[in-house]
Design a protein around this motif. Structure first.
Motif, PDB file in Angstrom:
ATOM      1  N   MET A  44       0.964  -1.515  -0.039  1.00 16.06           N
ATOM      2  CA  MET A  44      -0.148  -0.119  -0.390  1.00 16.06           C
ATOM      3  C   MET A  44       0.648   1.655  -0.201  1.00 16.06           C
ATOM      4  O   MET A  44       0.850   2.159  -0.913  1.00 16.06           O
ATOM      5  CB  MET A  44      -0.675   0.206   1.204  1.00 16.06           C
ATOM      6  N   GLU A  45       1.688   1.019   1.207  1.00 20.38           N
ATOM      7  CA  GLU A  45       3.077   2.223   1.008  1.00 20.38           C
ATOM      8  C   GLU A  45       3.802   2.718  -0.019  1.00 20.38           C
ATOM      9  O   GLU A  45       3.449   3.512  -0.899  1.00 20.38           O
ATOM     10  CB  GLU A  45       4.045   2.008   2.214  1.00 20.38           C
ATOM     11  N   LEU A  46       3.679   1.582  -1.236  1.00 18.07           N
ATOM     12  CA  LEU A  46       4.038   1.590  -2.301  1.00 18.07           C
ATOM     13  C   LEU A  46       3.343   2.213  -3.611  1.00 18.07           C
ATOM     14  O   LEU A  46       3.946   3.304  -3.862  1.00 18.07           O
ATOM     15  CB  LEU A  46       5.224   0.707  -2.782  1.00 18.07           C
ATOM     16  N   VAL A  47       2.490   2.294  -3.316  1.00 17.35           N
ATOM     17  CA  VAL A  47       1.695   2.549  -4.873  1.00 17.35           C
ATOM     18  C   VAL A  47       1.181   3.243  -3.711  1.00 17.35           C
ATOM     19  O   VAL A  47       1.435   4.528  -5.176  1.00 17.35           O
ATOM     20  CB  VAL A  47       0.121   1.301  -4.286  1.00 17.35           C
ATOM     21  N   TYR A  48       1.723   4.503  -2.944  1.00 17.80           N
ATOM     22  CA  TYR A  48       1.329   5.656  -2.709  1.00 17.80           C
ATOM     23  C   TYR A  48       1.949   6.131  -3.045  1.00 17.80           C
ATOM     24  O   TYR A  48       2.263   7.300  -4.175  1.00 17.80           O
ATOM     25  CB  TYR A  48       0.941   5.894  -1.083  1.00 17.80           C
ATOM     26  N   LEU A  52       2.123   3.548 -10.571  1.00 19.40           N
ATOM     27  CA  LEU A  52       2.792   2.466 -11.449  1.00 19.40           C
ATOM     28  C   LEU A  52       4.203   1.871 -11.428  1.00 19.40           C
ATOM     29  O   LEU A  52       4.514   0.788 -11.507  1.00 19.40           O
ATOM     30  CB  LEU A  52       1.797   2.215 -12.465  1.00 19.40           C
ATOM     31  N   GLU A  53       4.499   3.570 -11.358  1.00 21.06           N
ATOM     32  CA  GLU A  53       6.130   3.066 -11.517  1.00 21.06           C
ATOM     33  C   GLU A  53       6.416   2.126 -10.398  1.00 21.06           C
ATOM     34  O   GLU A  53       7.759   1.410 -10.618  1.00 21.06           O
ATOM     35  CB  GLU A  53       6.694   3.995 -11.125  1.00 21.06           C
ATOM     36  N   GLY A  54       6.010   2.079  -9.590  1.00 25.37           N
ATOM     37  CA  GLY A  54       6.817   0.546  -8.498  1.00 25.37           C
ATOM     38  C   GLY A  54       6.657  -0.693  -8.769  1.00 25.37           C
ATOM     39  O   GLY A  54       7.144  -1.522  -8.319  1.00 25.37           O
ATOM     40  N   TYR A  55       5.946  -0.994  -9.247  1.00 27.03           N
ATOM     41  CA  TYR A  55       5.629  -2.851 -10.565  1.00 27.03           C
ATOM     42  C   TYR A  55       6.753  -3.040 -10.631  1.00 27.03           C
ATOM     43  O   TYR A  55       7.783  -2.111 -11.324  1.00 27.03           O
ATOM     44  CB  TYR A  55       4.267  -2.343 -11.298  1.00 27.03           C
ATOM     45  N   PRO A  56       7.488  -4.452 -10.602  1.00 28.72           N
ATOM     46  CA  PRO A  56       6.613  -5.274  -9.430  1.00 28.72           C
ATOM     47  C   PRO A  56       6.482  -5.143  -7.834  1.00 28.72           C
ATOM     48  O   PRO A  56       6.919  -6.541  -7.457  1.00 28.72           O
ATOM     49  CB  PRO A  56       7.106  -6.352 -10.014  1.00 28.72           C
ATOM     50  N   PHE A  57       7.290  -3.635  -7.361  1.00 30.00           N
ATOM     51  CA  PHE A  57       7.775  -3.354  -5.689  1.00 30.00           C
ATOM     52  C   PHE A  57       8.837  -4.132  -5.277  1.00 30.00           C
ATOM     53  O   PHE A  57       9.009  -4.915  -4.299  1.00 30.00           O
ATOM     54  CB  PHE A  57       6.313  -3.756  -5.674  1.00 30.00           C
ATOM     55  N   GLN A  59      12.447  -5.213  -4.381  1.00 34.03           N
ATOM     56  CA  GLN A  59      13.950  -4.726  -3.974  1.00 34.03           C
ATOM     57  C   GLN A  59      14.921  -4.233  -5.026  1.00 34.03           C
ATOM     58  O   GLN A  59      14.572  -3.051  -5.093  1.00 34.03           O
ATOM     59  CB  GLN A  59      14.434  -5.698  -3.321  1.00 34.03           C
ATOM     60  N   GLU A  60      14.981  -4.700  -6.110  1.00 28.45           N
ATOM     61  CA  GLU A  60      15.332  -4.507  -7.449  1.00 28.45           C
ATOM     62  C   GLU A  60      14.800  -3.354  -8.086  1.00 28.45           C
ATOM     63  O   GLU A  60      15.285  -2.161  -8.433  1.00 28.45           O
ATOM     64  CB  GLU A  60      15.788  -5.133  -8.769  1.00 28.45           C
ATOM     65  N   ARG A  61      13.035  -3.549  -8.215  1.00 26.25           N
ATOM     66  CA  ARG A  61      12.919  -2.067  -8.553  1.00 26.25           C
ATOM     67  C   ARG A  61      12.923  -1.358  -7.988  1.00 26.25           C
ATOM     68  O   ARG A  61      12.591   0.785  -8.147  1.00 26.25           O
ATOM     69  CB  ARG A  61      11.331  -2.111  -9.576  1.00 26.25           C
ATOM     70  N   LEU A  62      13.097  -0.992  -6.725  1.00 26.93           N
ATOM     71  CA  LEU A  62      12.710  -0.436  -5.721  1.00 26.93           C
ATOM     72  C   LEU A  62      14.462   0.684  -5.830  1.00 26.93           C
ATOM     73  O   LEU A  62      14.794   2.030  -5.667  1.00 26.93           O
ATOM     74  CB  LEU A  62      12.629  -0.385  -4.013  1.00 26.93           C
ATOM     75  N   GLU A  63      14.825  -0.162  -5.402  1.00 27.43           N
ATOM     76  CA  GLU A  63      16.434   0.452  -5.477  1.00 27.43           C
ATOM     77  C   GLU A  63      16.931   0.791  -7.045  1.00 27.43           C
ATOM     78  O   GLU A  63      17.373   2.091  -6.899  1.00 27.43           O
ATOM     79  CB  GLU A  63      17.843  -1.287  -5.682  1.00 27.43           C
ATOM     80  N   LYS A  66      14.922   4.236  -6.568  1.00 25.72           N
ATOM     81  CA  LYS A  66      16.061   5.124  -5.394  1.00 25.72           C
ATOM     82  C   LYS A  66      17.039   5.984  -6.409  1.00 25.72           C
ATOM     83  O   LYS A  66      17.418   7.199  -6.081  1.00 25.72           O
ATOM     84  CB  LYS A  66      16.673   4.186  -4.977  1.00 25.72           C
ATOM     85  N   HIS A  67      17.671   4.911  -7.149  1.00 27.37           N
ATOM     86  CA  HIS A  67      18.726   6.035  -7.697  1.00 27.37           C
ATOM     87  C   HIS A  67      18.526   6.766  -8.616  1.00 27.37           C
ATOM     88  O   HIS A  67      18.751   7.118  -9.131  1.00 27.37           O
ATOM     89  CB  HIS A  67      19.542   4.865  -8.734  1.00 27.37           C
ATOM     90  N   ALA A  68      17.170   6.788  -9.247  1.00 27.91           N
ATOM     91  CA  ALA A  68      16.125   7.480 -10.389  1.00 27.91           C
ATOM     92  C   ALA A  68      16.110   8.968  -9.602  1.00 27.91           C
ATOM     93  O   ALA A  68      16.787   9.780 -10.612  1.00 27.91           O
ATOM     94  CB  ALA A  68      14.857   7.136 -11.490  1.00 27.91           C
ATOM     95  N   GLU A  69      15.760   8.719  -8.233  1.00 26.24           N
ATOM     96  CA  GLU A  69      15.334   9.532  -7.208  1.00 26.24           C
ATOM     97  C   GLU A  69      16.910  10.644  -7.160  1.00 26.24           C
ATOM     98  O   GLU A  69      16.257  11.694  -7.756  1.00 26.24           O
ATOM     99  CB  GLU A  69      14.905   9.153  -6.720  1.00 26.24           C
ATOM    100  N   GLU A  70      17.958   9.584  -7.257  1.00 23.61           N
ATOM    101  CA  GLU A  70      19.186  10.140  -6.887  1.00 23.61           C
ATOM    102  C   GLU A  70      19.767  11.551  -7.740  1.00 23.61           C
ATOM    103  O   GLU A  70      19.810  12.228  -7.116  1.00 23.61           O
ATOM    104  CB  GLU A  70      20.256   9.899  -6.204  1.00 23.61           C
ATOM    105  N   ALA A  71      19.441  10.991  -8.811  1.00 19.02           N
ATOM    106  CA  ALA A  71      20.202  11.478 -10.049  1.00 19.02           C
ATOM    107  C   ALA A  71      19.300  12.552 -10.341  1.00 19.02           C
ATOM    108  O   ALA A  71      19.823  13.273 -10.618  1.00 19.02           O
ATOM    109  CB  ALA A  71      20.259   9.930 -11.248  1.00 19.02           C
ATOM    110  N   LYS A  72      18.200  12.469 -10.572  1.00 18.96           N
ATOM    111  CA  LYS A  72      16.704  13.712 -10.284  1.00 18.96           C
ATOM    112  C   LYS A  72      17.356  14.435  -9.788  1.00 18.96           C
ATOM    113  O   LYS A  72      17.708  15.934 -10.131  1.00 18.96           O
ATOM    114  CB  LYS A  72      15.310  13.645 -10.208  1.00 18.96           C
ATOM    115  N   ARG A  73      17.406  14.212  -8.730  1.00 20.39           N
ATOM    116  CA  ARG A  73      17.958  15.100  -6.825  1.00 20.39           C
ATOM    117  C   ARG A  73      19.434  16.480  -7.734  1.00 20.39           C
ATOM    118  O   ARG A  73      19.175  17.533  -7.967  1.00 20.39           O
ATOM    119  CB  ARG A  73      18.024  15.275  -6.096  1.00 20.39           C
TER     120      ARG A  73
END
Ligand SMILES: [Zn+2]
Ligand SMILES: [Zn+2]
Length: 330
Positions: A44-48, A52-57, A59-63, A66-73
């Motif tokens: 639920m937290e991951l969907v929030y 859709l980006e989170g799929y398939p939820f 650990q690899e996808r979350l990593e 996270k890297h994409a977010e860091e690059a964006k920042r």
């Protein structure tokens, strides 16, 4: 719901699953992979958070995310923050203003709403800082990001502000609020001239230092603190005030140089305070003078008659100076 369900009368299965996954509250979303292994119980937290980006939820996808977010920042500029596919402008009272025209300015993102009483208190303070900086010709701008519930409140509140705004219910407001992890309003995020985030605590800094906080950089804040130290080192080390029964000692160490609340004006102070260690009583150095003058003008005789209080006098060693006389002597 367009998906499947455990039959309503199959209470046993529901209970077993709930126990197995230690479900403590609902809604809870458990995600299993193709092999039936548990991917996460925090679906639920991951969907929030990711949709859709989170799929398939996994650990690899979350990593990856996270890297994409860091690059964006790391690549953050004013334009990556404020320009979207369909909007490259903010609004002013006189029409649209291109985001590109704000590049190379210090920009404050002001998260606020009319229904929020602390926001209504802070807005006039922010306005006086803004007016002074604009009057001085600083390259500074503020953009209001409204959490108002209806457009009329937004219009009314924005009417009291002299700066720019994102349009009512603009998607960028929610996105930026998430991006900067805004937990409460009012909040003021300061973006430096290079497009990087200087601080998400612009509100606190303005509360403490007012216009002196500009441009909110660590160097500037250090400079302001050094100036305070110079300014306060000339003040008497110990005073007696009619505001308190014990002598008050000037110190910047009562709270390790941190924030305190002035017992006269109830506003925050930082570092320097006239402090009573017995009672934990504090006065802004500025509040001692103001308080005394008010009392003297309202009650011409009282302050002097009460010899116990030493009202208006400052004792250094074995000599007590009248505060205003001492200022003249120096
Ligand atoms: Zn005060
Ligand atoms: Zn005391």
């Amino acid at each position: 719901m367009p998906w499947l369900a455990v039959p309503y009368d199959d209470e046993t299965t529901r209970k077993e699953l709930s126990n197995w996954f230690e479900v403590e509250g609902i809604p809870t979303l458990v995600v299993l992979d193709k092999q039936g292994k548990t991917v996460t119980t925090e679906g639920m937290e991951l969907v929030y958070k990711h949709g859709l980006e989170g799929y398939p939820f996994t650990q690899e996808r979350l990593e990856e995310l996270k890297h994409a977010e860091e690059a964006k920042r790391a690549a953050q500029t004013l334009e990556t923050l404020l320009v979207t596919e369909d909007r490259d402008y903010v609004e002013s009272k006189y029409g649209q203003v291109k985001v590109a025209s704000l590049v190379d300015k210090t920009v404050g993102l002001y998260f606020s709403a009319h229904w929020c009483p602390p926001c209504r208190n802070f807005t006039p303070k922010l306005k006086s800082v803004y007016d002074e900086l604009k009057g001085r010709g600083e390259e500074f701008e503020i953009i209001f990001l409204s959490s108002d519930r209806d457009e009329e409140s937004f219009r009314e509140y924005y009417g009291s502000m002299p700066w720019l705004a994102l349009p009512f219910q603009d998607n960028r407001i929610r996105n930026l609020s998430q991006y900067f992890d805004i937990a409460g309003i009012p909040a003021l995020v300061i973006i430096g001239r290079n497009g990087k985030t200087v601080t998400t605590d612009g509100r606190g800094l303005i509360g403490l230092y007012g216009v002196d906080a500009f441009p909110f950089t660590e160097d500037r804040l250090q400079e302001v603190q050094d100036n305070m130290k110079k300014k306060y080192s000339d003040l008497p080390k110990q005073v007696s005030s009619e505001k308190h029964e014990h002598p008050l000692v000037l110190t910047d160490q009562a709270y390790g140089g941190q924030i305190y609340i002035c017992d006269d004006c109830s506003e925050q102070g930082i570092g320097w305070t006239y402090h009573c260690d017995v009672c934990g009583f504090d006065l802004h150095p500025e509040c001692i003078g103001e308080t005394k003058k008010q009392v003297e003008s309202e009650h011409p005789s009282e302050g002097v008659v009460d010899s116990e209080s030493k009202a208006g006098y400052v004792c250094e060693g074995d000599v007590c100076y009248r505060l205003d006389a001492k200022e003249i002597n120096e």
